[in-house]
Design an enzyme around this catalytic site. Structure first.
Site, PDB file in Angstrom:
ATOM      1  N   ASP A 103       0.860  -1.183   0.050  1.00  0.00           N
ATOM      2  CA  ASP A 103       0.035   0.001  -0.016  1.00  0.00           C
ATOM      3  C   ASP A 103       1.036   1.305  -0.008  1.00  0.00           C
ATOM      4  OD1 ASP A 103      -2.105   1.934   0.014  1.00  0.00           O
ATOM      5  OD2 ASP A 103      -2.981   0.936   1.764  1.00  0.00           O
TER       6      ASP A 103
HETATM    7  C1  BGC Z   1      -5.065   3.263   0.137  1.00  0.00           C
HETATM    8  C2  BGC Z   1      -5.132   2.239  -1.173  1.00  0.00           C
HETATM    9  C3  BGC Z   1      -4.848   3.109  -2.398  1.00  0.00           C
HETATM   10  C4  BGC Z   1      -3.489   3.819  -2.637  1.00  0.00           C
HETATM   11  C5  BGC Z   1      -3.114   4.376  -3.824  1.00  0.00           C
HETATM   12  C6  BGC Z   1      -3.711   4.250  -0.042  1.00  0.00           C
HETATM   13  O1  BGC Z   1      -3.755   5.188   0.922  1.00  0.00           O
HETATM   14  O2  BGC Z   1      -4.981   2.423   1.077  1.00  0.00           O
HETATM   15  O3  BGC Z   1      -6.223   1.542  -0.992  1.00  0.00           O
HETATM   16  O4  BGC Z   1      -5.048   2.188  -3.463  1.00  0.00           O
HETATM   17  O5  BGC Z   1      -3.490   4.698  -1.136  1.00  0.00           O
HETATM   18  O6  BGC Z   1      -4.098   5.477  -3.800  1.00  0.00           O
END
Ligand code: BGC
Length: 756
Positions: free
Chosen positions: A229
């Site tokens: 993530d």
């Molecule tokens: C979120 C993810 C997301 C990623 C990219 C993160 O903060 O938890 O779900 O895909 O950001 O935007």
């Protein structure tokens, strides 16, 4: 196109290999031009594209795209085919704009209704979440675009999501928090998996060898790559060793240099890095093949129609005392800002830049419905204005039906923070109660990503939950309210009466360092059922404008054994006058005496369409895994021999038929033999029974205090119970001098027997 990826990896320098393991920027992997390795673009996800607008410097500015129904809404469809359709539409949009991997589906379990991101997630039930996730992945990937199932794993709150440790037993992890991933990985082979920010039992998901390699790859056969993530990496080198291939968005080269140093000083074997690069390149080239084919046109208008069609199938009719569908020609007043400004998506990384969202009011006007409108309260804040309230109450009293469009303002529910309560804004609760007092035909339409307390539920006629159903919400609400479509959604989560009833009320969100999952496997309906608690609306619940009748179901056999299977059949008839869709739900209750099992667990469901008067038979196949629980001593799933009940019905609390099924198996659980193992446990196990039986026969009377049972201080039953509960060391204490020296030898003999 065929490529020799191992050969390519050989030609890469150590620095290039380390570099390929992190993003070039927020949304791209790195290219290595000299070897023809292209970059790959990724985009959120999960219910539409948030693709960076390359003409803007700000990496958060995204292109126009369609917002499809969000996870909470699509889950309410209980319909894998719908998820496949939504996935395919998103996959097509992704292809049209050159996205290689869509960052979704998001399958974390709804442990508490307070989690700020529940609107993106599917369910409190791992089976439902897994089936829907698998279908969504099939849909996206049918277009040659990859998915990234997220957030792996046990990321069930937003509070300190980057550091808190989700602490739970192995059984809880395996039965509740992993199966959605397991099903999706095994059935639909997502191209990538996104690991979560949090720790699990103290170990960051991003460097969790057990999770990323032992379970994901070795047990489930995952063959894509794992990405972090955004910003989830703690120790990059440990991460590579544990099975985290791609760091996103990258650390400006800092962590790449650490990988290089670790290979140079021998801490990280170069083969491990090579494996990571190979896994990344396999997917990057798969995406490149798609990119090389002709791109479809981005059809936002066409996809808007698809989104509106899907939204119709996601709404849940929670209550209906006859006020719905609305009658043409009657005087209807719409009240509440959500009629004009519906909420249809949540805040955070899934937020889509839409062209336009439908409102129910626009749709009503477009369709020439005779509807008046009084705002009453705004959609974006908790605001009480007595004049506006009086106008709404007056209009409601003068109408035949009042439809109140209520919901959670965006600030109440978003990625990044959890809710602190489960209430609607007070102004809304207040106005609903006042309208209900003057108008018996009051209908409430809810726009929320999660359950809310509904203190007025008994006072209003009907409640329709739209969840956050994407940009087609208004058109869909209009069709459902006026009977052009028949509601067919079912609740993918329990709607509790109050927050204090929820399973992890005392532990959520924890102290910030640790989130202790003390409720264990008793999440959602497993908890409410075990405690026989009343709820507002149960898991699986949802009404229709027609009615369904279940015929007596049948089993293909009353029992099965080992790796066999059994079929369950039931026929369902539409006994109303309107075409409708029923979700036949099958739950299994373990009645074998295994300790600590929930009263029932969803194991199958199917959604069928029925014309008025039509009857259809559905068939389910069950295997041992459907009867199983995760046994920690065995380190595996285990179906205990004995009796199971198969419950078929319309919801978790509306069971129409029960069947009895016996399962037989020779598989035995490991038995721990020590001085505290009881005589009862040893007698119940065929491996140790013969050994202990002779001892019991010899010392039985002494063991229960000289009372053979029947007419002494203990009843025969009491004597037997006492004997069965006696630990082996009791033999020494009660068996007298003759038994005193025999414990070590007996323990040895029993241990040997137990290992057979
Ligand atoms: C979120 C993810 C997301 C990623 C990219 C993160 O903060 O938890 O779900 O895909 O950001 O935007």
């Amino acid at each position: 196109m065929e490529r020799n990826i191992p050969e390519l990896v050989k030609q890469l320098t150590l620095e290039e290999k380390a570099g390929l393991c992190s993003g070039a920027d927020f949304w791209h992997t790195k290219a290595v031009e000299r070897l023809g390795i292209p970059a790959m673009m990724v985009s959120d996800g999960p219910h539409g594209l948030r693709t960076q607008d390359m003409t803007q410097e700000n990496h958060d500015a995204s292109i126009k795209a369609v917002c499809f129904p969000t996870g909470c809404a699509t889950a309410a469809s209980f319909d894998p085919a719908l998820l496949r359709r939504e996935g395919a539409a998103i996959g097509r949009e992704a292809r049209a704009v050159g996205v290689g991997v869509v960052l979704g589906p998001a399958v974390n379990i709804k442990r508490s209704p307070l989690c700020g991101r529940n609107f993106e997630y599917f369910s409190e039930d791992p089976y439902l979440a897994g089936e829907l996730a698998a279908a969504f992945i099939d849909g996206v990937q049918s277009q040659g675009v990859g998915t990234s199932i997220k957030h792996f794993a046990a990321n069930n709150q937003e509070y300190r999501r980057m550091s808190a440790s989700s602490d739970m037993t192995e059984q809880t992890l395996r039965e509740i928090y992993l199966p959605a991933f397991e099903t999706a990985v095994k059935k639909s082979r997502p191209w990538t998996v996104m690991c979560s920010y949090n720790r699990i039992n103290g170990v960051y998901a991003s460097e969790n060898q057990k999770l990323l390699t032992e379970i994901l790859r070795d047990e489930w056969g995952f063959d894509g790559f794992v990405m972090s993530d955004w910003g989830a990496v703690a120790d990059r080198v440990k991460g590579v060793a544990a099975g985290l291939e791609l760091e996103m968005p990258g650390s400006g080269g800092v962590n790449d240099a650490k990988i290089v140093a670790a290979v140079e000083d021998g801490t990280l074997p170069e083969e491990t890095l090579d494996k990571a690069v190979t896994r990344i390149l396999n997917i990057v080239f798969r995406a490149a093949d798609t990119a090389a084919a002709p791109r479809p046109e981005l059809d936002l208008a066409g996809d808007h129609k698809i989104a509106a069609g899907l939204a119709r199938e996601c709404a849940v009719l929670l209550q209906n005392k006859g006020a719905l569908p609305l009658r043409r020609g009657s005087r209807v007043v719409y009240i509440g800002g959500f009629a004009e400004h519906p909420r249809y998506q949540g805040g955070g990384s899934s937020h889509i830049n839409v062209v336009a969202a439908d409102s129910a009011l626009d749709a009503a006007r477009r369709h020439g419905r005779h509807v008046s409108y009084v705002e009453g309260f705004p959609a974006d804040r908790d605001q009480r204005d007595e004049q506006a309230f009086l106008a709404a109450v007056e209009a409601a009293a003068a109408a035949d039906t009042a439809v109140i469009f209520a919901g959670l303002p965006e600030s109440f529910e978003s990625e990044g923070c959890d809710r602190s309560h489960m209430r609607l804004p007070e102004s809304q609760n207040n106005l609903i109660a006042r309208v209900a007092a003057v108008q018996k035909n009051t209908v409430v339409v809810l726009h929320t990503g999660s359950p809310v307390e509904c203190p007025w539920a008994d006072d209003v006629a009907s409640v329709l939950c739209m969840y956050l159903s994407g940009e087609g919400v208004g058109e869909a609400a209009d069709a459902l309210l006026w009977g052009d479509a028949n509601p067919c959604g079912r609740l993918p989560e329990t709607w509790p009466l109050r927050l204090e009833d929820t399973p992890c009320y005392l532990d959520f969100p924890g102290d910030g360092r640790t989130a202790l999952y003390r409720e264990g496997i008793f999440v959602g309906y497993r908890w409410y059922d075990a405690r026989k608690m009343p709820v507002r609306w149960p898991f699986g619940h949802g009404l229709s404008y027609t009615g369904f009748v279940y015929r007596e179901p049948e089993l293909s056999a009353p029992e099965f054994s080992g790796d066999g299977s059994v079929k369950v059949r039931v026929s369902v008839r539409n006994v109303g006058t309107m075409a409708g869709r029923e979700v036949v739900q099958l739950y299994v209750a373990n009645c074998t005496g295994t300790a600590g099992r929930p009263p029932k667990e969803l194991r199958r469901f199917v959604k069928i369409s029925l014309e008025p008067g039509e009857e259809k038979q559905v068939e389910f196949t069950l295997t041992a895994r459907d009867l199983s629980y995760y046994n920690e001593a065995l380190g595996d799933w285990y179906a205990a021999p004995g009796l199971y009940k198969i419950l078929l019905g319309h919801s978790s609390r509306d069971i129409h038929a029960t069947l009895e099924l016996t399962y037989r198996t020779d598989r035995l659980l490991p038995l721990t033999v020590d001085e505290n193992t009881t005589v009862g446990e040893l007698l119940a196990d065929p491996r140790t029974a013969p050994v202990i039986r002779s001892i019991v026969d010899q010392y039985g009377t002494a063991l229960n205090g000289g009372n053979a049972g029947g007419d002494g201080v203990l009843s025969a039953e009491g004597a037997l119970q006492m004997m069965e509960g006696m630990p082996l060391r009791g033999l020494v204490n009660f068996g007298g001098p003759a038994a005193a020296g025999m414990l070590p030898g007996l323990l040895d003999a029993l241990k040997k027997a137990a290992e057979q």
